[in-house]
Every structure is written in structure tokens, then in C-alpha cells.
Design an enzyme around this catalytic site. Structure first.
Site, short mmCIF file in Angstrom:
data_model
loop_
_atom_site.label_atom_id
_atom_site.label_comp_id
_atom_site.label_asym_id
_atom_site.label_seq_id
_atom_site.Cartn_x
_atom_site.Cartn_y
_atom_site.Cartn_z
N ASP A 112 37.16 45.56 21.79
CA ASP A 112 36.48 44.27 21.77
C ASP A 112 35.37 44.35 20.71
O ASP A 112 35.65 44.16 19.53
CB ASP A 112 35.95 44.06 23.20
CG ASP A 112 35.35 42.70 23.45
OD1 ASP A 112 36.02 41.70 23.14
OD2 ASP A 112 34.22 42.63 23.95
N ARG A 135 43.63 44.88 38.14
CA ARG A 135 44.18 46.01 37.37
C ARG A 135 45.65 46.23 37.69
O ARG A 135 46.40 46.78 36.89
CB ARG A 135 43.42 47.30 37.70
CG ARG A 135 41.96 47.31 37.26
CD ARG A 135 41.42 48.73 37.36
NE ARG A 135 39.97 48.82 37.29
CZ ARG A 135 39.28 48.86 36.17
NH1 ARG A 135 39.88 48.80 35.00
NH2 ARG A 135 37.96 48.96 36.20
P1 IMP Z 1 34.07 47.39 23.36
O1 IMP Z 1 33.19 48.59 23.45
O2 IMP Z 1 33.26 46.12 23.27
O3 IMP Z 1 35.11 47.47 22.31
O4 IMP Z 1 34.70 47.21 24.77
C1 IMP Z 1 35.84 47.79 25.19
C2 IMP Z 1 35.91 47.68 26.70
O5 IMP Z 1 35.49 46.38 27.16
C3 IMP Z 1 37.32 47.82 27.18
O6 IMP Z 1 37.63 49.15 27.46
C4 IMP Z 1 37.32 46.97 28.45
O7 IMP Z 1 36.91 47.76 29.54
C5 IMP Z 1 36.30 45.92 28.21
N1 IMP Z 1 36.93 44.64 27.81
C6 IMP Z 1 36.85 44.02 26.61
N2 IMP Z 1 37.53 42.87 26.59
C7 IMP Z 1 38.10 42.77 27.81
C8 IMP Z 1 38.97 41.78 28.40
O8 IMP Z 1 39.38 40.76 27.81
N3 IMP Z 1 39.34 42.02 29.69
C9 IMP Z 1 38.93 43.11 30.39
N4 IMP Z 1 38.13 44.06 29.86
C10 IMP Z 1 37.71 43.89 28.59
#
Ligand code: IMP
Ligand code: MG
Length: 188
Positions: free
Chosen positions: A112, A174
Site C-alpha cells: 500500500d 481473512r
Molecule cells: P504498507 O506498509 O502501507 O505498504 O501496508 C501494507 C499493509 O497494510 C498490508 O500488509 C496490509 O496488512 C495492510 N493493508 C493495506 N491495504 C489493505 C487493504 O486494502 N486491505 C487490507 N489490508 C490492507
């Protein structure tokens, strides 16, 4: 006999990626991973980033025919809700003293902001792992806050909050076998 749709399924507005489509994505990723590490003389360790990556990692693992070992890390970036807190917390670390001889493949459910995998790859490279690559089932590049590109990716998804196949909303959903988009009223 009439079968009722389970309530968890009904919380989804629509299916973004069906179970069959997930399987095709994992087939392709497995072939790419296999080709990448085929000729490496080093030990390969899949690092499963708990909890969301567990179903994806399990599907990927059983498609690989080269020797692969398993480790786990637990990292959280999200509190309750759908917005990242911006910082990550490692609650289960990978502790080994032989990383210089090892190829690490980090397994993530979704990228994300990019903060989680960017922080983890930096950390493990600083610990002198021979190589650190990243593998994600889903990628939301439109949400990126740091410069990060995964080495292996199932598919790019639009900026929607998705659940299922490991991905949760407040620890629920999940166990859905597909990737779905929650109905907006679930958030409120
Ligand atoms: P990042 O560090 O912002 O890249 O976040 C990654 C983590 O955010 C993932 O491992 C998920 O746990 C959570 N995440 C990001 N987007 C989603 C989504 O659309 N649904 C569920 N979890 C998400
Ligand atoms: Mg996660």
C-alpha cells in the site's frame, strides 16, 4: 435445498478477484520465483509476514519445487481501520546469524504505502542477508508514500480497501477464499 450465503460474504459489495483467478496469479508468481532462484547455490528462505500473507504463502510454497525454508515475521502498520498509521511495529523478528549465506524472499499480502516492505528490506540488508527480494499478491501503487517496487507481484489493484484470502478488516474476513471489496456501511 436453499443454501444461505454466509454473512461474511454478504458484507462484500463485489468480488474483485475470484478464488480461481487467485490460483492463476499464484501459478505465475511461483514460476517466476522458481526461475529466479533455480541456479542459486544459497539457501532460500521465504519470510512470511504475518498475519495477512499466510494463505498466499501457503499456496506459493506448495507450487515451488526447489528447496525452500520458512521463517516468519510479524509486523503491523495498521491499527483498527483502513488507514495506515505511517509507522511499523515488529512484534516477531527474524533472528539468525547466518544471513550472509541466505537469499531472503519476503512474502506480503498487499503493498500500500510501501512502508512495511521498504523498512523490512532495509533492515534485512543491513543485517547482511546475501539477497533480499519481495513478493506480494496485490499492489496498490496509487497509494505509495515511499519509493518501493516489489520484485514479484500478482496483480495491481485500484485504490479500494480489500479483504479476504488473508486480508482483514479489524481481524475479520481473512477466511474468505476470494478478494472482495467491503460494503461502505461496514466501515461506519
Ligand atoms: P504498507 O506498509 O502501507 O505498504 O501496508 C501494507 C499493509 O497494510 C498490508 O500488509 C496490509 O496488512 C495492510 N493493508 C493495506 N491495504 C489493505 C487493504 O486494502 N486491505 C487490507 N489490508 C490492507
Ligand atoms: Mg499485512
Amino acid at each position: 435445498m436453499h443454501q444461505q450465503t454466509p454473512a461474511l460474504y454478504n458484507d462484500c459489495a463485489y468480488t474483485m478477484i475470484s478464488a480461481e483467478e487467485i490460483s492463476v496469479l499464484v501459478d505465475r508468481i511461483a514460476a517466476e520465483v522458481q526461475a529466479t532462484y533455480q541456479d542459486s547455490p544459497r539457501r532460500l528462505i521465504m519470510v512470511v509476514i504475518l498475519k495477512g500473507s499466510m494463505p498466499f504463502a501457503a499456496e506459493l510454497l506448495k507450487r515451488l519445487t526447489l528447496p525452500v525454508e520458512l521463517e516468519f515475521m510479524k509486523v503491523s502498520s495498521y491499527g483498527a481501520g483502513t488507514k495506515s498509521s505511517g509507522e511499523i511495529k515488529i512484534s516477531l523478528d527474524l533472528v539468525r546469524d547466518d544471513l550472509q549465506d541466505i537469499d531472503l524472499l519476503l512474502i506480503e499480502d498487499i503493498v500500500d504505502s510501501g512502508r512495511t516492505l521498504s523498512r523490512l528490506t532495509d533492515l534485512l540488508r543491513n543485517r547482511n542477508a546475501h539477497s533480499v527480494r519481495t513478493c506480494t499478491l496485490l499492489d496498490k501503487p496509487s497509494r505509495r508514500e515511499v519509493d518501493f517496487t516489489p520484485d514479484f507481484c500478482g496483480t495491481v489493484v485500484p485504490d479500494e480497501f480489500v479483504v479476504g484470502f488473508g486480508l482483514d478488516y479489524n481481524e475479520k474476513y481473512r477466511n474468505l477464499p476470494f478478494i472482495g471489496v467491503l460494503k461502505p456501511e461496514i466501515y461506519s
